[in-house]
Design a protein around this motif. Structure first.
Motif, PDB file in Angstrom:
ATOM      1  N   ALA A  23      70.219  89.187  29.565  1.00  0.00           N
ATOM      2  CA  ALA A  23      70.224  87.650  29.415  1.00  0.00           C
ATOM      3  C   ALA A  23      70.274  86.824  30.981  1.00  0.00           C
ATOM      4  O   ALA A  23      70.022  85.653  31.088  1.00  0.00           O
ATOM      5  CB  ALA A  23      71.134  87.206  28.599  1.00  0.00           C
ATOM      6  N   HIS A  24      70.953  87.521  31.907  1.00  0.00           N
ATOM      7  CA  HIS A  24      70.985  87.011  33.342  1.00  0.00           C
ATOM      8  C   HIS A  24      71.009  88.090  34.213  1.00  0.00           C
ATOM      9  O   HIS A  24      71.512  89.124  34.161  1.00  0.00           O
ATOM     10  CB  HIS A  24      72.551  86.391  33.131  1.00  0.00           C
ATOM     11  CG  HIS A  24      72.416  85.118  34.300  1.00  0.00           C
ATOM     12  ND1 HIS A  24      72.926  85.799  35.693  1.00  0.00           N
ATOM     13  CD2 HIS A  24      72.632  83.793  34.481  1.00  0.00           C
ATOM     14  CE1 HIS A  24      72.950  84.669  36.421  1.00  0.00           C
ATOM     15  NE2 HIS A  24      72.696  83.653  35.728  1.00  0.00           N
ATOM     16  N   THR A  47      81.833  86.756  30.121  1.00  0.00           N
ATOM     17  CA  THR A  47      80.954  86.005  29.057  1.00  0.00           C
ATOM     18  C   THR A  47      81.121  86.957  27.731  1.00  0.00           C
ATOM     19  O   THR A  47      80.765  88.362  27.764  1.00  0.00           O
ATOM     20  CB  THR A  47      79.577  85.890  29.567  1.00  0.00           C
ATOM     21  OG1 THR A  47      79.613  84.844  30.430  1.00  0.00           O
ATOM     22  CG2 THR A  47      78.853  85.420  28.334  1.00  0.00           C
ATOM     23  N   LEU A  49      78.920  86.708  24.219  1.00  0.00           N
ATOM     24  CA  LEU A  49      78.264  86.013  23.409  1.00  0.00           C
ATOM     25  C   LEU A  49      78.052  86.679  21.978  1.00  0.00           C
ATOM     26  O   LEU A  49      77.626  85.697  21.063  1.00  0.00           O
ATOM     27  CB  LEU A  49      76.635  86.249  23.869  1.00  0.00           C
ATOM     28  CG  LEU A  49      76.456  85.493  25.355  1.00  0.00           C
ATOM     29  CD1 LEU A  49      74.956  85.968  25.690  1.00  0.00           C
ATOM     30  CD2 LEU A  49      76.620  84.141  25.266  1.00  0.00           C
ATOM     31  N   THR A  55      76.113  84.200  19.124  1.00  0.00           N
ATOM     32  CA  THR A  55      75.354  83.176  19.795  1.00  0.00           C
ATOM     33  C   THR A  55      74.327  83.152  18.905  1.00  0.00           C
ATOM     34  O   THR A  55      73.343  83.965  18.653  1.00  0.00           O
ATOM     35  CB  THR A  55      75.477  83.333  21.215  1.00  0.00           C
ATOM     36  OG1 THR A  55      76.726  83.641  21.460  1.00  0.00           O
ATOM     37  CG2 THR A  55      74.579  82.224  21.760  1.00  0.00           C
ATOM     38  N   SER A  73      77.680  91.016  24.088  1.00  0.00           N
ATOM     39  CA  SER A  73      77.154  90.953  25.374  1.00  0.00           C
ATOM     40  C   SER A  73      78.044  91.940  26.348  1.00  0.00           C
ATOM     41  O   SER A  73      79.274  91.941  26.008  1.00  0.00           O
ATOM     42  CB  SER A  73      77.072  89.468  25.862  1.00  0.00           C
ATOM     43  OG  SER A  73      78.261  88.967  25.965  1.00  0.00           O
ATOM     44  N   LEU A 106      68.927  82.009  29.026  1.00  0.00           N
ATOM     45  CA  LEU A 106      70.108  81.744  28.433  1.00  0.00           C
ATOM     46  C   LEU A 106      70.353  80.059  28.612  1.00  0.00           C
ATOM     47  O   LEU A 106      69.974  79.586  29.624  1.00  0.00           O
ATOM     48  CB  LEU A 106      71.305  82.442  29.437  1.00  0.00           C
ATOM     49  CG  LEU A 106      72.672  82.122  29.091  1.00  0.00           C
ATOM     50  CD1 LEU A 106      72.934  83.048  27.811  1.00  0.00           C
ATOM     51  CD2 LEU A 106      73.438  82.910  30.155  1.00  0.00           C
ATOM     52  N   THR A 108      72.533  76.977  28.693  1.00  0.00           N
ATOM     53  CA  THR A 108      73.742  76.788  29.323  1.00  0.00           C
ATOM     54  C   THR A 108      73.952  75.306  29.562  1.00  0.00           C
ATOM     55  O   THR A 108      73.195  74.692  30.236  1.00  0.00           O
ATOM     56  CB  THR A 108      73.899  77.404  30.631  1.00  0.00           C
ATOM     57  OG1 THR A 108      73.630  78.865  30.524  1.00  0.00           O
ATOM     58  CG2 THR A 108      75.444  77.353  31.184  1.00  0.00           C
ATOM     59  N   GLN A 123      77.762  78.817  27.463  1.00  0.00           N
ATOM     60  CA  GLN A 123      76.475  79.467  27.002  1.00  0.00           C
ATOM     61  C   GLN A 123      76.300  78.965  25.569  1.00  0.00           C
ATOM     62  O   GLN A 123      77.137  79.441  24.676  1.00  0.00           O
ATOM     63  CB  GLN A 123      76.594  80.797  26.946  1.00  0.00           C
ATOM     64  CG  GLN A 123      76.601  81.443  28.409  1.00  0.00           C
ATOM     65  CD  GLN A 123      77.147  80.714  29.730  1.00  0.00           C
ATOM     66  OE1 GLN A 123      76.426  80.231  30.423  1.00  0.00           O
ATOM     67  NE2 GLN A 123      78.393  81.122  29.786  1.00  0.00           N
ATOM     68  N   LEU A 126      70.781  81.682  23.222  1.00  0.00           N
ATOM     69  CA  LEU A 126      70.037  82.590  24.008  1.00  0.00           C
ATOM     70  C   LEU A 126      68.560  82.345  23.212  1.00  0.00           C
ATOM     71  O   LEU A 126      68.347  82.565  22.226  1.00  0.00           O
ATOM     72  CB  LEU A 126      70.296  84.023  24.100  1.00  0.00           C
ATOM     73  CG  LEU A 126      69.387  84.853  24.562  1.00  0.00           C
ATOM     74  CD1 LEU A 126      69.631  84.892  26.231  1.00  0.00           C
ATOM     75  CD2 LEU A 126      69.779  86.605  23.860  1.00  0.00           C
ATOM     76  N   CYS A 137      64.803  88.997  33.258  1.00  0.00           N
ATOM     77  CA  CYS A 137      65.462  88.554  32.070  1.00  0.00           C
ATOM     78  C   CYS A 137      64.436  88.690  30.975  1.00  0.00           C
ATOM     79  O   CYS A 137      63.775  87.815  30.629  1.00  0.00           O
ATOM     80  CB  CYS A 137      66.116  87.056  31.941  1.00  0.00           C
ATOM     81  SG  CYS A 137      67.475  86.798  32.982  1.00  0.00           S
TER      82      CYS A 137
END
Length: 161
Positions: A23-24, A47, A49, A55, A73, A106, A108, A123, A126, A137
């Protein structure tokens, strides 16, 4: 980590698609950000998620098109933010399975001071997408099967997965 089982929806041909991906990417080594929404190493490490009910997963950041959930995550071995989630929408499932949408982006929200300095970031979601803004990603595993590999040709490149 708990493995989710692929199961059929009631009276439908749609299957739940399970995915893992990045995701990043790993943060810059100098600690700087290319964009105010980029995460640093500490933010990636903390983080979560998957907290609460997870999420939401959207298509191309369209809040009217929720297609699934991120369940967890974690920080990958290379410092990236990795995710595990499910896609439950039939058309989104087909787009991921076909390879048309395997990018991850992601979403943000960034709170800034009056001078544009970053104060906080959250966040929100996604998204699956065709072309992610951040390099590397992508969904790399679908239903437990690897669908993307990375090879590095330099002698000093990191190990391949």
């Amino acid at each position: 980590m708990k493995e989710w089982i692929v199961k059929e929806r009631r009276k439908g041909a749609c299957m739940v698609l399970n995915f893992r991906g990045v995701a990043h990417p790993p943060p810059r080594r100098d600690g700087e950000r290319d964009h105010s929404a980029d995460l640093n190493a500490a933010e990636i490490a903390t983080t979560n998620l998957g907290r609460g009910s997870g999420t939401k997963v959207l298509v191309e950041h369209d809040h009217d098109y929720r297609v699934g959930t991120v369940h967890s995550s974690w920080e990958g071995p290379d410092g990236s933010l990795r995710v595990y989630g499910t896609v439950t929408d039939p058309s989104a499932e087909r787009m991921v399975r076909s390879g048309k949408m395997r990018g991850l982006s992601l979403g943000t929200s960034v709170i800034q001071d009056e001078h544009g300095g970053r104060m906080a970031a959250f966040q929100d979601e996604l998204s699956i997408c065709e072309d992610p803004r951040r390099g590397g990603c992508f969904i790399d595993e679908v239903d437990g099967k690897r669908v993307r590999t990375v090879r590095r040709a330099s002698k000093k490149g990191t190990a391949c997965r």
